[in-house]
Scaffold this motif. Structure first.
Motif, PDB file in Angstrom:
ATOM      1  N   GLY A  56      -5.229  17.658 -12.592  1.00 43.82           N
ATOM      2  CA  GLY A  56      -6.592  17.630 -13.111  1.00 43.82           C
ATOM      3  C   GLY A  56      -7.111  16.256 -13.495  1.00 43.82           C
ATOM      4  N   LEU A  57      -6.388  15.200 -13.154  1.00 48.05           N
ATOM      5  CA  LEU A  57      -6.853  13.838 -13.465  1.00 48.05           C
ATOM      6  C   LEU A  57      -8.179  13.539 -12.772  1.00 48.05           C
ATOM      7  N   HIS A  58      -9.079  12.912 -13.516  1.00 44.71           N
ATOM      8  CA  HIS A  58     -10.318  12.428 -12.909  1.00 44.71           C
ATOM      9  C   HIS A  58     -10.685  11.092 -13.545  1.00 44.71           C
ATOM     10  N   TYR A  59     -10.766  10.067 -12.697  1.00 46.02           N
ATOM     11  CA  TYR A  59     -11.114   8.718 -13.146  1.00 46.02           C
ATOM     12  C   TYR A  59     -12.569   8.441 -12.848  1.00 46.02           C
ATOM     13  N   PRO A 113       0.793  -1.232   0.000  1.00 39.95           N
ATOM     14  CA  PRO A 113       0.000   0.000   0.000  1.00 39.95           C
ATOM     15  C   PRO A 113       0.830   1.288   0.000  1.00 39.95           C
ATOM     16  N   ARG A 114       1.931   1.299   0.707  1.00 42.80           N
ATOM     17  CA  ARG A 114       2.734   2.522   0.784  1.00 42.80           C
ATOM     18  C   ARG A 114       3.313   2.891  -0.583  1.00 42.80           C
ATOM     19  N   ASP A 115       3.876   1.897  -1.289  1.00 41.54           N
ATOM     20  CA  ASP A 115       4.412   2.159  -2.634  1.00 41.54           C
ATOM     21  C   ASP A 115       3.309   2.617  -3.581  1.00 41.54           C
ATOM     22  N   LEU A 116       2.144   1.962  -3.497  1.00 44.28           N
ATOM     23  CA  LEU A 116       1.027   2.330  -4.373  1.00 44.28           C
ATOM     24  C   LEU A 116       0.575   3.757  -4.102  1.00 44.28           C
ATOM     25  N   ALA A 117       0.381   4.111  -2.833  1.00 46.80           N
ATOM     26  CA  ALA A 117      -0.075   5.465  -2.483  1.00 46.80           C
ATOM     27  C   ALA A 117       0.914   6.514  -2.975  1.00 46.80           C
ATOM     28  N   ARG A 118       2.193   6.251  -2.813  1.00 45.56           N
ATOM     29  CA  ARG A 118       3.225   7.188  -3.265  1.00 45.56           C
ATOM     30  C   ARG A 118       3.195   7.321  -4.789  1.00 45.56           C
ATOM     31  N   PHE A 119       3.068   6.193  -5.489  1.00 44.86           N
ATOM     32  CA  PHE A 119       3.013   6.218  -6.956  1.00 44.86           C
ATOM     33  C   PHE A 119       1.808   7.022  -7.449  1.00 44.86           C
ATOM     34  N   VAL A 120       0.634   6.768  -6.866  1.00 47.06           N
ATOM     35  CA  VAL A 120      -0.579   7.484  -7.287  1.00 47.06           C
ATOM     36  C   VAL A 120      -0.424   8.987  -7.015  1.00 47.06           C
ATOM     37  N   ALA A 121       0.090   9.350  -5.854  1.00 45.31           N
ATOM     38  CA  ALA A 121       0.279  10.769  -5.528  1.00 45.31           C
ATOM     39  C   ALA A 121       1.242  11.426  -6.520  1.00 45.31           C
ATOM     40  N   ASP A 122       2.340  10.758  -6.834  1.00 46.79           N
ATOM     41  CA  ASP A 122       3.311  11.291  -7.800  1.00 46.79           C
ATOM     42  C   ASP A 122       2.697  11.398  -9.201  1.00 46.79           C
ATOM     43  N   HIS A 123       1.927  10.382  -9.586  1.00 48.45           N
ATOM     44  CA  HIS A 123       1.265  10.386 -10.891  1.00 48.45           C
ATOM     45  C   HIS A 123       0.296  11.557 -11.001  1.00 48.45           C
ATOM     46  N   ARG A 124      -0.483  11.765  -9.952  1.00 45.54           N
ATOM     47  CA  ARG A 124      -1.446  12.869  -9.945  1.00 45.54           C
ATOM     48  C   ARG A 124      -0.723  14.219  -9.982  1.00 45.54           C
ATOM     49  N   ALA A 125       0.407  14.332  -9.291  1.00 49.22           N
ATOM     50  CA  ALA A 125       1.170  15.589  -9.290  1.00 49.22           C
ATOM     51  C   ALA A 125       1.762  15.875 -10.671  1.00 49.22           C
ATOM     52  N   THR A 184     -13.130  -7.303 -13.123  1.00 47.09           N
ATOM     53  CA  THR A 184     -12.667  -6.504 -14.251  1.00 47.09           C
ATOM     54  C   THR A 184     -13.646  -5.362 -14.495  1.00 47.09           C
ATOM     55  N   CYS A 185     -13.107  -4.198 -14.800  1.00 45.93           N
ATOM     56  CA  CYS A 185     -13.988  -3.085 -15.147  1.00 45.93           C
ATOM     57  C   CYS A 185     -13.247  -2.120 -16.073  1.00 45.93           C
ATOM     58  N   ARG A 186     -14.048  -1.500 -16.921  1.00 45.68           N
ATOM     59  CA  ARG A 186     -13.565  -0.468 -17.827  1.00 45.68           C
ATOM     60  C   ARG A 186     -13.621   0.862 -17.087  1.00 45.68           C
ATOM     61  N   TRP A 187     -12.728   1.773 -17.438  1.00 39.47           N
ATOM     62  CA  TRP A 187     -12.720   3.094 -16.829  1.00 39.47           C
ATOM     63  C   TRP A 187     -12.275   4.140 -17.852  1.00 39.47           C
ATOM     64  N   THR A 188     -12.551   5.384 -17.517  1.00 41.37           N
ATOM     65  CA  THR A 188     -12.113   6.518 -18.341  1.00 41.37           C
ATOM     66  C   THR A 188     -11.422   7.519 -17.431  1.00 41.37           C
ATOM     67  N   VAL A 189     -10.349   8.102 -17.917  1.00 40.24           N
ATOM     68  CA  VAL A 189      -9.665   9.180 -17.209  1.00 40.24           C
ATOM     69  C   VAL A 189      -9.719  10.417 -18.095  1.00 40.24           C
ATOM     70  N   THR A 190      -9.989  11.562 -17.483  1.00 42.61           N
ATOM     71  CA  THR A 190      -9.976  12.833 -18.201  1.00 42.61           C
ATOM     72  C   THR A 190      -8.999  13.776 -17.500  1.00 42.61           C
ATOM     73  N   PHE A 191      -8.413  14.655 -18.299  1.00 45.79           N
ATOM     74  CA  PHE A 191      -7.475  15.639 -17.765  1.00 45.79           C
ATOM     75  C   PHE A 191      -7.226  16.686 -18.840  1.00 45.79           C
ATOM     76  N   PRO A 192      -6.837  17.895 -18.437  1.00 46.19           N
ATOM     77  CA  PRO A 192      -6.511  18.913 -19.440  1.00 46.19           C
ATOM     78  C   PRO A 192      -5.068  18.741 -19.920  1.00 46.19           C
TER      79      PRO A 192
END
Length: 145
Positions: A80-83, A64-76, A99-107
């Protein structure tokens, strides 16, 4: 025999409910609620991204710690990312996979909205996500229908 059918139906309904909840929380995590990682992924969690992320060795992420850090860095790195989920998760109770499909939007850099689609497969053990395989595409999936 009727009891077995009723028991199996209840178990399947329970796993489907868990699947929906986990995918909602997984999506919220990617939308910035990184504290969820400690609650929804196992200590030995792994993720495999089909699309390489130049800024991170994602194959080396664990827990969890590595994942949380990766997501925070990715968002930074992409403000404006929104999943959001596209539809309901598909559940395979026998394998513990969802399994699920998703969409991400960002400027983009000029402020023009960009949308991409992806599919995540979550392997679940004891109610938590143990492993994820994720594929992101360069276009948005068309709705069936």
């Amino acid at each position: 025999m009727t009891t077995d059918i009723a028991t199996n139906a209840a178990r399947t309904t329970g796993f489907r409910s868990l699947a929906s909840t986990l995918f909602e929380q997984w999506t919220a995590l990617w939308n910035g609620e990184t504290d969820l990682a400690a609650r929804i992924v196992t200590p030995d969690f792994r993720i495999s991204l089909a699309n390489a992320v130049e800024s991170a060795a994602t194959d080396d992420l664990r827990g969890p710690r590595d994942l949380a850090r990766f997501v925070a860095d990715h968002r930074a790195s992409i403000p404006g990312l929104h999943y959001r989920l596209d539809g309901e998760p598909v559940v395979d109770e026998a394998t513990g996979r969802i399994t699920c499909r998703w969409t991400v939007t960002f400027p983009d850099a000029s402020g023009t909205p960009v949308a991409k689609s992806g599919i995540d497969v979550l392997a679940v053990t004891d109610g938590r996500i143990r492993e994820v395989w994720s594929v992101t595409g360069l276009r948005v999936f068309a709705s069936a229908g």
